[in-house]
Structures are given as C-alpha cells and as structure tokens.
Design a protein around this motif. Structure first.
Motif, PDB file in Angstrom:
ATOM      1  N   GLN A  74       0.823  -1.209   0.000  1.00  0.00           N
ATOM      2  CA  GLN A  74       0.000   0.000   0.000  1.00  0.00           C
ATOM      3  C   GLN A  74       0.858   1.260   0.000  1.00  0.00           C
ATOM      4  O   GLN A  74       0.580   2.211  -0.733  1.00  0.00           O
ATOM      5  CB  GLN A  74      -0.922   0.000   1.220  1.00  0.00           C
ATOM      6  N   GLU A  75       1.920   1.265   0.794  1.00  0.00           N
ATOM      7  CA  GLU A  75       2.797   2.439   0.879  1.00  0.00           C
ATOM      8  C   GLU A  75       3.564   2.660  -0.416  1.00  0.00           C
ATOM      9  O   GLU A  75       3.782   3.809  -0.834  1.00  0.00           O
ATOM     10  CB  GLU A  75       3.752   2.271   2.052  1.00  0.00           C
ATOM     11  N   ARG A 103      -5.767   7.566  -0.097  1.00  0.00           N
ATOM     12  CA  ARG A 103      -6.074   6.233   0.428  1.00  0.00           C
ATOM     13  C   ARG A 103      -7.150   5.552  -0.412  1.00  0.00           C
ATOM     14  O   ARG A 103      -7.064   4.355  -0.711  1.00  0.00           O
ATOM     15  CB  ARG A 103      -6.518   6.339   1.893  1.00  0.00           C
ATOM     16  N   GLN A 104      -8.157   6.327  -0.813  1.00  0.00           N
ATOM     17  CA  GLN A 104      -9.251   5.769  -1.607  1.00  0.00           C
ATOM     18  C   GLN A 104      -8.737   5.281  -2.966  1.00  0.00           C
ATOM     19  O   GLN A 104      -9.091   4.189  -3.417  1.00  0.00           O
ATOM     20  CB  GLN A 104     -10.335   6.822  -1.808  1.00  0.00           C
ATOM     21  N   ARG A 105      -7.908   6.095  -3.616  1.00  0.00           N
ATOM     22  CA  ARG A 105      -7.363   5.719  -4.917  1.00  0.00           C
ATOM     23  C   ARG A 105      -6.496   4.469  -4.817  1.00  0.00           C
ATOM     24  O   ARG A 105      -6.550   3.594  -5.691  1.00  0.00           O
ATOM     25  CB  ARG A 105      -6.527   6.872  -5.492  1.00  0.00           C
ATOM     26  N   VAL A 106      -5.699   4.399  -3.762  1.00  0.00           N
ATOM     27  CA  VAL A 106      -4.817   3.236  -3.587  1.00  0.00           C
ATOM     28  C   VAL A 106      -5.634   1.970  -3.387  1.00  0.00           C
ATOM     29  O   VAL A 106      -5.345   0.935  -3.990  1.00  0.00           O
ATOM     30  CB  VAL A 106      -3.843   3.460  -2.402  1.00  0.00           C
ATOM     31  N   HIS A 141      -5.544  -7.973  -1.049  1.00  0.00           N
ATOM     32  CA  HIS A 141      -5.272  -8.859   0.087  1.00  0.00           C
ATOM     33  C   HIS A 141      -3.810  -8.841   0.486  1.00  0.00           C
ATOM     34  O   HIS A 141      -3.430  -9.411   1.503  1.00  0.00           O
ATOM     35  CB  HIS A 141      -5.708 -10.291  -0.256  1.00  0.00           C
ATOM     36  N   ARG A 142      -2.974  -8.175  -0.311  1.00  0.00           N
ATOM     37  CA  ARG A 142      -1.541  -8.086  -0.022  1.00  0.00           C
ATOM     38  C   ARG A 142      -1.137  -6.688   0.453  1.00  0.00           C
ATOM     39  O   ARG A 142       0.048  -6.378   0.533  1.00  0.00           O
ATOM     40  CB  ARG A 142      -0.741  -8.426  -1.285  1.00  0.00           C
ATOM     41  N   ALA A 143      -2.109  -5.841   0.773  1.00  0.00           N
ATOM     42  CA  ALA A 143      -1.840  -4.427   1.080  1.00  0.00           C
ATOM     43  C   ALA A 143      -0.767  -4.230   2.138  1.00  0.00           C
ATOM     44  O   ALA A 143       0.077  -3.342   2.036  1.00  0.00           O
ATOM     45  CB  ALA A 143      -3.133  -3.732   1.504  1.00  0.00           C
ATOM     46  N   ARG A 156       2.563  -6.512 -10.434  1.00  0.00           N
ATOM     47  CA  ARG A 156       1.218  -5.954 -10.293  1.00  0.00           C
ATOM     48  C   ARG A 156       1.264  -4.687  -9.433  1.00  0.00           C
ATOM     49  O   ARG A 156       0.575  -3.704  -9.712  1.00  0.00           O
ATOM     50  CB  ARG A 156       0.285  -6.966  -9.641  1.00  0.00           C
ATOM     51  N   VAL A 157       2.053  -4.731  -8.364  1.00  0.00           N
ATOM     52  CA  VAL A 157       2.219  -3.545  -7.509  1.00  0.00           C
ATOM     53  C   VAL A 157       2.851  -2.412  -8.317  1.00  0.00           C
ATOM     54  O   VAL A 157       2.429  -1.253  -8.224  1.00  0.00           O
ATOM     55  CB  VAL A 157       3.080  -3.869  -6.273  1.00  0.00           C
ATOM     56  N   ALA A 158       3.851  -2.746  -9.131  1.00  0.00           N
ATOM     57  CA  ALA A 158       4.515  -1.734  -9.951  1.00  0.00           C
ATOM     58  C   ALA A 158       3.538  -1.116 -10.960  1.00  0.00           C
ATOM     59  O   ALA A 158       3.553   0.094 -11.195  1.00  0.00           O
ATOM     60  CB  ALA A 158       5.709  -2.352 -10.684  1.00  0.00           C
ATOM     61  N   VAL A 159       2.680  -1.948 -11.540  1.00  0.00           N
ATOM     62  CA  VAL A 159       1.667  -1.428 -12.470  1.00  0.00           C
ATOM     63  C   VAL A 159       0.679  -0.535 -11.721  1.00  0.00           C
ATOM     64  O   VAL A 159       0.322   0.554 -12.191  1.00  0.00           O
ATOM     65  CB  VAL A 159       0.921  -2.579 -13.178  1.00  0.00           C
TER      66      VAL A 159
END
Length: 229
Positions: free
Chosen positions: A102-103, A121-124, A135-137, A151-154
């Motif tokens: 998330q960060e 926060r909402q956009r993330v 589920h991996r936040a 996927r996180v990078a995208v």
C-alpha cells in the motif's frame, strides 16, 4: 498529438569514445495508442524511452509533448510534466523494500499536492482491488511473487491516472504465465484510454500493441500496424 519527435539524436561521450544511441529519429504517438518498440540490445530502445519520459535530454532535435516543445525546460518544470502525465513500469519492479504494498503505491501520489490524504487512500484501495492485490496491502515486496511485485509496480504507475505509461521490458523478469497477466493488464488499461509505449524483446507481447516500431543502430528501420480487433 501526445508525442512528436523530430530528428532526435542522442550522443553519449566519454573521454575516448563517442556513441550515437539515437540518430535522427522521427516518431509520432497519438493519445490512446498502444505502441511496442523492438530491436536488438544496444539499438537505442531504453534511450528512446528515457527521452520520452524526460529522464534524459536529446543531443539535438525537437521533442514535443502535448504539442509543447519542451527543449530548454528546467528540471523542475520537466518533473511537473512527468508527475502529471507519465507512469513508469520497469523490468526490475523498483519497489522499496522497506515499504508495504500500500505504501509503495501511495508513494506515487505524495507529490500531488492537490490530492488529499483521504483521496490518496481511496485511490490506492481502488487500484489494489483493480489489480487483484488488495489482500496483499500490508505485505512487504519480499513476501510477494515476481508476478505480484509487477502488479504492484503497475498499480503504482496508474494510480495517478497518467496520460502515458512507459513500460521498459515489463515482463522481462517474469515467467510466461505472469508475463501474460501483466500484458492483459496493460491491454485493459489501453482499452480504457491510457496511452502505452512498451519496450519489449517478445514478439508475442508486441502483438498486444496496435503499432510496432523497430529500431536498429539508433534508427527507426520499420514500422508495422496491426489490424484492429
């Protein structure tokens, strides 16, 4: 027109050697296109991407972004244009090990002073759900598979809703299954209107693009257009 390059040349000089990475390159990219850039190693693909991403400056020629000639712009002005318009996806993911998923994603919004903490926060949350990683936040990058890291990078690249995504070998460190997942995500983003410019060695992945530009020794040697679906 989103991007127009007129006679762009890039020369790297060391004490004894002068290397021409790009030689009088002329390229136009319209809003909403999906363009693949191909060619052998050392042909100038990454240099081209770095110049379009305003991470490097051409030695000569004119580069127009959204019909503005950006030659002579200050670093802070170029940084503002990048921040508002461009998302980057790298082969090596470039996630920060000490930050959670998330960060890492939220980091891309911290430079947008017009986005409140609540909206960040909402956009993330929304982009994590879209990429299937909600589920991996709270996980760290080291706890993720290569496919999940990409996927996180995208997600980080698209959370600010950029006009343009620059992807440098985005599937290079992934197996075929995860590579196809990333390509499907890029394809979907393009269908939603995001312009994508992708450097790839894979002819299969290049087929996701509507147009392919082939570089060789710093020159554009061929361009091909794929029939619409």
């Amino acid at each position: 027109m989103l991007i127009r390059m007129n006679d762009i040349t890039k020369i790297y000089q060391t004490d004894e050697v002068e290397t021409t990475a790009l030689n009088k390159v002329n390229i136009e990219i319209k809003k909403g296109e999906f363009v693949a850039v191909m060619g052998p190693s050392g042909c100038g693909k990454s240099t081209l991407l770095n110049i379009i991403g305003m991470l490097d400056n051409p030695s000569s020629g004119n580069f127009f972004f959204l019909d503005e000639d950006i030659a002579g712009y200050s670093e802070s002005k170029l940084a503002d244009i990048r921040k508002q318009n461009i998302g980057f996806i790298f082969q090596s993911f470039n996630l920060i090990d000490e930050l959670t998923v998330q960060e890492n994603i939220e980091l891309a919004l911290l430079y947008h002073s017009d986005v409140s903490a609540k909206e960040r926060r909402q956009r993330v949350v929304e982009v994590m759900e879209r990429m299937g990683i909600a589920h991996r936040a709270g996980h760290m990058p080291s706890q993720l598979s290569g496919g999940q890291q990409q996927r996180v990078a995208v997600a980080r690249a698209v959370v600010a809703n950029p006009h343009l995504i620059l992807a440098d070998e985005p599937t290079g460190n992934l197996d075929s299954v995860h590579g196809e997942e990333v390509m499907a995500m890029l394809h979907e983003l393009n269908k939603q209107g995001t312009t994508i410019l992708m450097v790839t060695h894979s002819p299969t992945h290049a087929e996701h693009a509507r147009r392919t530009i082939n570089l060789f020794d710093g020159h554009v040697v061929t361009e091909s257009l794929r029939a619409a679906e």
